[in-house]
Design an enzyme around this catalytic site. Structure first.
Site, PDB file in Angstrom:
ATOM      1  CD  GLU A 100     -29.083  10.859  37.611  1.00  0.00           C
ATOM      2  OE1 GLU A 100     -30.131   9.881  37.511  1.00  0.00           O
ATOM      3  OE2 GLU A 100     -28.352  11.002  38.396  1.00  0.00           O
TER       4      GLU A 100
ATOM      5  CD  GLU B 170     -20.603  19.525  42.273  1.00  0.00           C
ATOM      6  OE1 GLU B 170     -21.595  18.942  41.631  1.00  0.00           O
ATOM      7  OE2 GLU B 170     -20.166  18.663  43.099  1.00  0.00           O
TER       8      GLU B 170
ATOM      9  CB  CYS C   5     -17.001  13.927  40.585  1.00  0.00           C
ATOM     10  SG  CYS C   5     -17.352  14.991  39.236  1.00  0.00           S
TER      11      CYS C   5
HETATM   12  N1  THU Z   1     -23.201  14.112  40.874  1.00  0.00           N
HETATM   13  C1  THU Z   1     -23.177  15.624  41.101  1.00  0.00           C
HETATM   14  O1  THU Z   1     -24.052  16.233  40.685  1.00  0.00           O
HETATM   15  N2  THU Z   1     -21.948  16.171  41.616  1.00  0.00           N
HETATM   16  C2  THU Z   1     -20.540  15.483  41.830  1.00  0.00           C
HETATM   17  O2  THU Z   1     -19.718  16.215  42.257  1.00  0.00           O
HETATM   18  C3  THU Z   1     -21.015  14.091  42.052  1.00  0.00           C
HETATM   19  C4  THU Z   1     -22.172  13.421  41.490  1.00  0.00           C
HETATM   20  C5  THU Z   1     -24.217  13.555  40.455  1.00  0.00           C
HETATM   21  C6  THU Z   1     -24.098  12.957  39.342  1.00  0.00           C
HETATM   22  C7  THU Z   1     -25.230  12.156  39.204  1.00  0.00           C
HETATM   23  O3  THU Z   1     -26.466  12.772  38.932  1.00  0.00           O
HETATM   24  C8  THU Z   1     -25.352  11.571  40.805  1.00  0.00           C
HETATM   25  O4  THU Z   1     -24.660  12.484  41.350  1.00  0.00           O
HETATM   26  C9  THU Z   1     -24.917  10.317  40.906  1.00  0.00           C
HETATM   27  O5  THU Z   1     -23.555   9.853  40.566  1.00  0.00           O
END
Ligand code: THU
Length: 139
Positions: free
Chosen positions: A47, A58, A93
């Site tokens: 983040e 991913e 996502c």
């Molecule tokens: N996140 C992922 O690492 N992969 C995804 O496919 C969905 C979201 C993470 C991004 C962020 O750090 C946290 O999950 C909350 O959205």
């Protein structure tokens, strides 16, 4: 992909949770990406205080592999949850599905969602991204 390989990928994805950098959401995600040659790249979410630059687990795994010259993949395993507690599947996502679409055959690339070695499901990329737009559309 046999059960032993899947369990190994789950193990690696779970270990990635320790590296997940999530001071803002606390939602930890780990991934294990298997190349066609059988090598496994781990990835975690990273983040950022400006939010937008956040990188999903991913994509971290894909970009690690692609940046080393690897472009052919067999499967990815994804685990995640608030504070690293794996209660539900952490489905990829839309942006990550699109990155998969760039490098993987949607008919055969497998996405393994797990909460542990004893609970997982395997999907094809096509199931998660029907009618996906990819490199072949630009031929
Ligand atoms: N996140 C992922 O690492 N992969 C995804 O496919 C969905 C979201 C993470 C991004 C962020 O750090 C946290 O999950 C909350 O959205």
């Amino acid at each position: 992909m046999d059960r032993q390989q899947i369990e190994e990928m789950i193990d690696i994805a779970v270990r990635q949770l320790d590296f997940s950098y999530t001071p803002y959401s606390g939602f930890k995600v780990g991934a294990a990406l298997m190349t066609k040659q059988g090598k496994i790249y781990g990835g975690c979410n990273i983040e950022n205080a400006a939010y937008g630059p956040t990188n999903c687990a991913e994509r971290t795994a894909f970009f690690k592999a692609v940046s080393e010259g690897v472009r052919e993949f067999r499967a990815i395993c994804i685990v995640g949850g608030k504070d690293g507690v794996l209660t539900d599947y952490a489905a990829p996502c839309g942006v990550c599905r699109q990155v998969m679409m760039e490098f993987c055959d949607p008919e055969t690339f497998q996405v393994i969602l797990a909460t542990g070695k004893d609970h997982y499901d395997v999907f094809t990329l096509k199931e998660l991204l029907p009618l996906g737009f990819g490199p072949a559309n630009l031929d």
